[in-house]
Design a protein around this motif. Structure first.
Motif, PDB file in Angstrom:
ATOM      1  N   LEU A  27      13.174  11.905   2.263  1.00 34.50           N
ATOM      2  CA  LEU A  27      12.171  11.181   1.506  1.00 34.50           C
ATOM      3  C   LEU A  27      11.514  10.133   2.388  1.00 34.50           C
ATOM      4  CD1 LEU A  27      14.116  10.559  -1.833  1.00 34.50           C
ATOM      5  CD2 LEU A  27      12.881  12.605  -1.073  1.00 34.50           C
ATOM      6  N   SER A  28      10.243   9.921   2.151  1.00 34.54           N
ATOM      7  CA  SER A  28       9.497   8.885   2.870  1.00 34.54           C
ATOM      8  C   SER A  28       8.842   7.960   1.862  1.00 34.54           C
ATOM      9  CB  SER A  28       8.414   9.500   3.759  1.00 34.54           C
ATOM     10  OG  SER A  28       8.968  10.355   4.730  1.00 34.54           O
ATOM     11  N   CYS A  29       8.660   6.742   2.270  1.00 34.50           N
ATOM     12  CA  CYS A  29       7.958   5.762   1.441  1.00 34.50           C
ATOM     13  C   CYS A  29       7.051   4.960   2.369  1.00 34.50           C
ATOM     14  CB  CYS A  29       8.938   4.853   0.733  1.00 34.50           C
ATOM     15  SG  CYS A  29       8.153   3.485  -0.154  1.00 34.50           S
ATOM     16  N   ALA A  30       5.764   5.162   2.212  1.00 37.23           N
ATOM     17  CA  ALA A  30       4.791   4.482   3.053  1.00 37.23           C
ATOM     18  C   ALA A  30       4.165   3.318   2.305  1.00 37.23           C
ATOM     19  CB  ALA A  30       3.714   5.461   3.495  1.00 37.23           C
ATOM     20  N   ALA A  31       4.140   2.181   2.953  1.00 40.99           N
ATOM     21  CA  ALA A  31       3.528   0.991   2.370  1.00 40.99           C
ATOM     22  C   ALA A  31       2.110   0.827   2.905  1.00 40.99           C
ATOM     23  CB  ALA A  31       4.350  -0.248   2.697  1.00 40.99           C
ATOM     24  N   SER A  32       1.203   0.457   2.029  1.00 43.37           N
ATOM     25  CA  SER A  32      -0.169   0.193   2.426  1.00 43.37           C
ATOM     26  C   SER A  32      -0.662  -1.030   1.673  1.00 43.37           C
ATOM     27  CB  SER A  32      -1.065   1.396   2.139  1.00 43.37           C
ATOM     28  OG  SER A  32      -1.068   1.692   0.755  1.00 43.37           O
ATOM     29  N   GLY A  33      -1.867  -1.438   2.017  1.00 43.03           N
ATOM     30  CA  GLY A  33      -2.399  -2.652   1.408  1.00 43.03           C
ATOM     31  C   GLY A  33      -2.051  -3.849   2.260  1.00 43.03           C
ATOM     32  N   ASP A  34      -1.624  -4.904   1.628  1.00 41.81           N
ATOM     33  CA  ASP A  34      -1.277  -6.116   2.364  1.00 41.81           C
ATOM     34  C   ASP A  34       0.138  -5.968   2.920  1.00 41.81           C
ATOM     35  OD1 ASP A  34      -1.142  -9.696   1.578  1.00 41.81           O
ATOM     36  OD2 ASP A  34      -0.873  -8.566   3.439  1.00 41.81           O
ATOM     37  N   THR A  35       0.235  -5.476   4.129  1.00 44.45           N
ATOM     38  CA  THR A  35       1.547  -5.242   4.719  1.00 44.45           C
ATOM     39  C   THR A  35       1.896  -6.306   5.758  1.00 44.45           C
ATOM     40  OG1 THR A  35       0.567  -3.736   6.316  1.00 44.45           O
ATOM     41  CG2 THR A  35       1.466  -2.766   4.301  1.00 44.45           C
ATOM     42  N   ARG A  36       1.242  -7.430   5.686  1.00 39.47           N
ATOM     43  CA  ARG A  36       1.579  -8.506   6.613  1.00 39.47           C
ATOM     44  C   ARG A  36       3.027  -8.909   6.403  1.00 39.47           C
ATOM     45  NH1 ARG A  36      -2.765 -12.857   5.033  1.00 39.47           N
ATOM     46  NH2 ARG A  36      -2.296 -11.939   3.014  1.00 39.47           N
ATOM     47  N   CYS A  37       3.725  -9.078   7.497  1.00 37.26           N
ATOM     48  CA  CYS A  37       5.139  -9.448   7.432  1.00 37.26           C
ATOM     49  C   CYS A  37       5.959  -8.439   6.632  1.00 37.26           C
ATOM     50  CB  CYS A  37       5.326 -10.838   6.831  1.00 37.26           C
ATOM     51  SG  CYS A  37       4.523 -12.132   7.786  1.00 37.26           S
ATOM     52  N   ASN A  38       5.489  -7.223   6.561  1.00 39.44           N
ATOM     53  CA  ASN A  38       6.217  -6.196   5.808  1.00 39.44           C
ATOM     54  C   ASN A  38       7.639  -6.050   6.288  1.00 39.44           C
ATOM     55  OD1 ASN A  38       6.198  -3.838   3.931  1.00 39.44           O
ATOM     56  ND2 ASN A  38       6.647  -2.783   5.827  1.00 39.44           N
ATOM     57  N   TYR A  39       7.806  -6.183   7.608  1.00 41.43           N
ATOM     58  CA  TYR A  39       9.120  -5.948   8.178  1.00 41.43           C
ATOM     59  C   TYR A  39      10.110  -7.044   7.810  1.00 41.43           C
ATOM     60  CZ  TYR A  39       7.287  -9.332  11.521  1.00 41.43           C
ATOM     61  OH  TYR A  39       6.740 -10.447  12.095  1.00 41.43           O
ATOM     62  N   ASP A  40       9.626  -8.152   7.272  1.00 42.17           N
ATOM     63  CA  ASP A  40      10.523  -9.262   6.955  1.00 42.17           C
ATOM     64  C   ASP A  40      11.394  -8.987   5.728  1.00 42.17           C
ATOM     65  OD1 ASP A  40       8.330 -12.045   7.855  1.00 42.17           O
ATOM     66  OD2 ASP A  40       9.733 -10.831   9.030  1.00 42.17           O
ATOM     67  N   TYR A  41      11.004  -8.018   4.949  1.00 43.74           N
ATOM     68  CA  TYR A  41      11.659  -7.859   3.662  1.00 43.74           C
ATOM     69  C   TYR A  41      12.422  -6.552   3.544  1.00 43.74           C
ATOM     70  CZ  TYR A  41       8.730 -11.791   2.546  1.00 43.74           C
ATOM     71  OH  TYR A  41       8.151 -13.015   2.556  1.00 43.74           O
ATOM     72  N   ASP A  42      13.420  -6.601   2.681  1.00 41.65           N
ATOM     73  CA  ASP A  42      14.225  -5.412   2.433  1.00 41.65           C
ATOM     74  C   ASP A  42      13.399  -4.329   1.750  1.00 41.65           C
ATOM     75  OD1 ASP A  42      17.518  -6.811   1.597  1.00 41.65           O
ATOM     76  OD2 ASP A  42      16.182  -7.098   3.315  1.00 41.65           O
ATOM     77  N   MET A  43      13.735  -3.105   2.094  1.00 42.09           N
ATOM     78  CA  MET A  43      13.176  -1.951   1.417  1.00 42.09           C
ATOM     79  C   MET A  43      14.329  -1.239   0.727  1.00 42.09           C
ATOM     80  SD  MET A  43       9.881  -1.838   1.986  1.00 42.09           S
ATOM     81  CE  MET A  43       9.446  -0.141   1.624  1.00 42.09           C
ATOM     82  N   ASN A  44      14.056  -0.716  -0.459  1.00 43.22           N
ATOM     83  CA  ASN A  44      15.129  -0.189  -1.298  1.00 43.22           C
ATOM     84  C   ASN A  44      14.763   1.176  -1.868  1.00 43.22           C
ATOM     85  OD1 ASN A  44      16.301  -3.021  -1.332  1.00 43.22           O
ATOM     86  ND2 ASN A  44      14.416  -3.355  -2.463  1.00 43.22           N
ATOM     87  N   TRP A  45      15.783   1.947  -2.145  1.00 41.77           N
ATOM     88  CA  TRP A  45      15.623   3.192  -2.886  1.00 41.77           C
ATOM     89  C   TRP A  45      16.469   3.124  -4.157  1.00 41.77           C
ATOM     90  CZ3 TRP A  45      12.214   7.008  -1.948  1.00 41.77           C
ATOM     91  CH2 TRP A  45      11.654   7.097  -0.673  1.00 41.77           C
ATOM     92  N   TYR A  46      15.856   3.562  -5.243  1.00 44.23           N
ATOM     93  CA  TYR A  46      16.541   3.683  -6.528  1.00 44.23           C
ATOM     94  C   TYR A  46      16.315   5.099  -7.049  1.00 44.23           C
ATOM     95  CZ  TYR A  46      16.868  -1.420  -6.726  1.00 44.23           C
ATOM     96  OH  TYR A  46      17.165  -2.733  -6.469  1.00 44.23           O
TER      97      TYR A  46
END
Length: 119
Positions: A20-39
């Motif tokens: 599975l992939s999850c791509a973030a778009s839009g305002d991704t500034r500092c995206n790497y600073d935050y946790d990403m989760n799967w539910y």
């Protein structure tokens, strides 16, 4: 505003694999600073935590998927992945990714991708 788009779901037999992939778009500034989760969620049941990964790449897993699922992230691509191996029928669910932000945990959610595992 951040948009998350999951992909990679499908139908497989027990013992099979999906990524599975999850791509973030839009305002991704500092995206790497935050946790990403799967539910994941099945009809009539509450959404359950599957896995998360912090900015350093440290991963956390639900006991039910430990040793079978692997989460990873590519900060340059603003994408998080979930490798699903040795799938079981109990893994059948809609899988959602979620992103933490300064506003709190799992602020943003994708629309989900369906995983169906048959015996």
């Amino acid at each position: 505003q951040v948009r998350l788009q999951e992909s990679g779901g499908g139908s497989v037999q027990a013992g099979g694999s999906l990524r599975l992939s999850c791509a973030a778009s839009g305002d991704t500034r500092c995206n790497y600073d935050y946790d990403m989760n799967w539910y994941r969620q099945t009809p009539g049941h509450e959404r359950e935590f599957v896995s998360s990964i912090d900015r350093r790449g440290v991963a956390t897993y639900a006991d039910s998927v430990k040793g079978r699922f692997t989460i990873s992230r590519d900060n340059a691509k603003n994408t998080v992945y979930l490798q699903l191996n040795n799938l079981e029928t109990e893994d059948t669910a809609m899988y959602y990714c979620a992103k933490d932000s300064v506003l709190g945990p799992s602020t943003y959610w994708g629309q989900g991708t369906q995983v169906t595992v048959s015996s």
